[in-house]
Write a protein that holds these residues in place. Structure first.
Motif, PDB file in Angstrom:
ATOM      1  N   ARG A  52      48.799  29.289  38.817  1.00  0.00           N
ATOM      2  CA  ARG A  52      47.970  29.866  37.755  1.00  0.00           C
ATOM      3  C   ARG A  52      46.891  28.885  37.301  1.00  0.00           C
ATOM      4  NH1 ARG A  52      46.973  34.309  37.912  1.00  0.00           N
ATOM      5  NH2 ARG A  52      46.244  34.204  35.784  1.00  0.00           N
ATOM      6  N   ILE A  53      47.247  27.617  37.181  1.00  0.00           N
ATOM      7  CA  ILE A  53      46.269  26.599  36.772  1.00  0.00           C
ATOM      8  C   ILE A  53      45.134  26.522  37.791  1.00  0.00           C
ATOM      9  CG2 ILE A  53      45.926  24.103  36.537  1.00  0.00           C
ATOM     10  CD1 ILE A  53      48.748  24.016  35.215  1.00  0.00           C
ATOM     11  N   ALA A  56      42.777  29.443  37.646  1.00  0.00           N
ATOM     12  CA  ALA A  56      41.828  29.282  36.538  1.00  0.00           C
ATOM     13  C   ALA A  56      40.704  28.332  36.946  1.00  0.00           C
ATOM     14  CB  ALA A  56      42.547  28.774  35.294  1.00  0.00           C
ATOM     15  N   TYR A  61      37.587  29.401  34.554  1.00  0.00           N
ATOM     16  CA  TYR A  61      37.976  29.684  33.181  1.00  0.00           C
ATOM     17  C   TYR A  61      39.081  28.740  32.730  1.00  0.00           C
ATOM     18  CZ  TYR A  61      41.728  32.630  35.200  1.00  0.00           C
ATOM     19  OH  TYR A  61      42.800  33.105  35.903  1.00  0.00           O
ATOM     20  N   SER A  62      39.267  28.684  31.414  1.00  0.00           N
ATOM     21  CA  SER A  62      40.296  27.819  30.843  1.00  0.00           C
ATOM     22  C   SER A  62      41.664  28.451  31.015  1.00  0.00           C
ATOM     23  CB  SER A  62      40.039  27.616  29.350  1.00  0.00           C
ATOM     24  OG  SER A  62      38.814  26.970  29.159  1.00  0.00           O
ATOM     25  N   HIS A  63      42.660  27.601  31.043  1.00  0.00           N
ATOM     26  CA  HIS A  63      44.032  28.093  31.072  1.00  0.00           C
ATOM     27  C   HIS A  63      44.752  27.544  29.854  1.00  0.00           C
ATOM     28  CE1 HIS A  63      45.397  24.114  32.322  1.00  0.00           C
ATOM     29  NE2 HIS A  63      44.395  24.117  33.189  1.00  0.00           N
ATOM     30  N   TYR A  65      47.750  26.147  29.775  1.00  0.00           N
ATOM     31  CA  TYR A  65      48.823  25.220  30.124  1.00  0.00           C
ATOM     32  C   TYR A  65      48.433  23.785  29.777  1.00  0.00           C
ATOM     33  CZ  TYR A  65      50.395  29.201  32.869  1.00  0.00           C
ATOM     34  OH  TYR A  65      50.786  30.450  33.268  1.00  0.00           O
ATOM     35  N   THR A  86      50.354  37.151  40.732  1.00  0.00           N
ATOM     36  CA  THR A  86      49.499  36.015  41.077  1.00  0.00           C
ATOM     37  C   THR A  86      49.246  35.959  42.577  1.00  0.00           C
ATOM     38  OG1 THR A  86      50.270  34.787  39.149  1.00  0.00           O
ATOM     39  CG2 THR A  86      49.262  33.494  40.920  1.00  0.00           C
TER      40      THR A  86
END
Length: 174
Positions: A52-53, A56, A61-63, A65, A86
């Motif tokens: 996921r990180i 992003a 875009y920002s995450h 975490y 995902t």
């Protein structure tokens, strides 16, 4: 085969391998608690957070975490649904990239605050290898899921998903 085509195959393989492991882990939970299950779930969650990180980072875009190894673990059913979502997102993302897109360097920050820079191609390769490493670790921790983990190889996926690869006749090159 170009990098985009290879990455498409690798991300389809990742989704397949993740699916096998998730099904085996669900079956294991239904059969009763296993030693090392929490450790395996922690590894699976960590791999998913890293997926996921990096998604992003790839999409700019920002995450949310600040740690890729949180103390709190989600239930396996929730984590399984998130992983599958995902994996689909990565398959769609890779399908939309051109060869030039893959070479673009992206600047980002790791969760420890340190800066990083990698091309999209390098980031996508990192996600594939990182996930494979942790699926193998989980297979070693949980002998009950080892049969699912032992077929977790790219060549096996290609021959299962495209059985015609086994059907050719003629001289073998090597």
């Amino acid at each position: 085969m170009g990098a985009q085509s290879l990455l498409t195959s690798l991300y389809r393989y990742k989704a397949w391998a993740d699916g096998l492991l998730l099904e085996a882990m669900v079956d294991l939970v239904q059969a009763g608690p296993a030693s090392n299950f929490d450790t395996a779930l922690r590894l699976l969650n960590h791999a998913h957070i890293v997926d996921r990180i990096f998604m992003a980072h790839l999409q700019g875009y920002s995450h949310a975490y600040d740690d890729n190894e949180p103390d709190e673990l989600p239930p396996l059913t929730d984590l399984s649904a998130d992983i599958r979502q995902t994996d689909r997102a990565y398959i769609d993302y890779v399908a939309g990239l051109s060869a030039d897109d893959l070479q673009v360097p992206i600047r980002f920050r790791f969760t420890d605050g340190q800066p990083g820079r990698m091309s999209r191609e390098e980031m996508l390769a990192h996600v594939i290898t990182h996930g494979g490493y942790h699926r193998g670790e989980i297979g070693r921790l949980l002998p009950e899921v080892a049969p699912a983990a032992s077929v977790d190889v790219f060549a096996g996926y290609l021959h299962r998903s495209e059985p015609e690869r086994r059907a050719w006749r003629g001289d073998i090159d090597c």
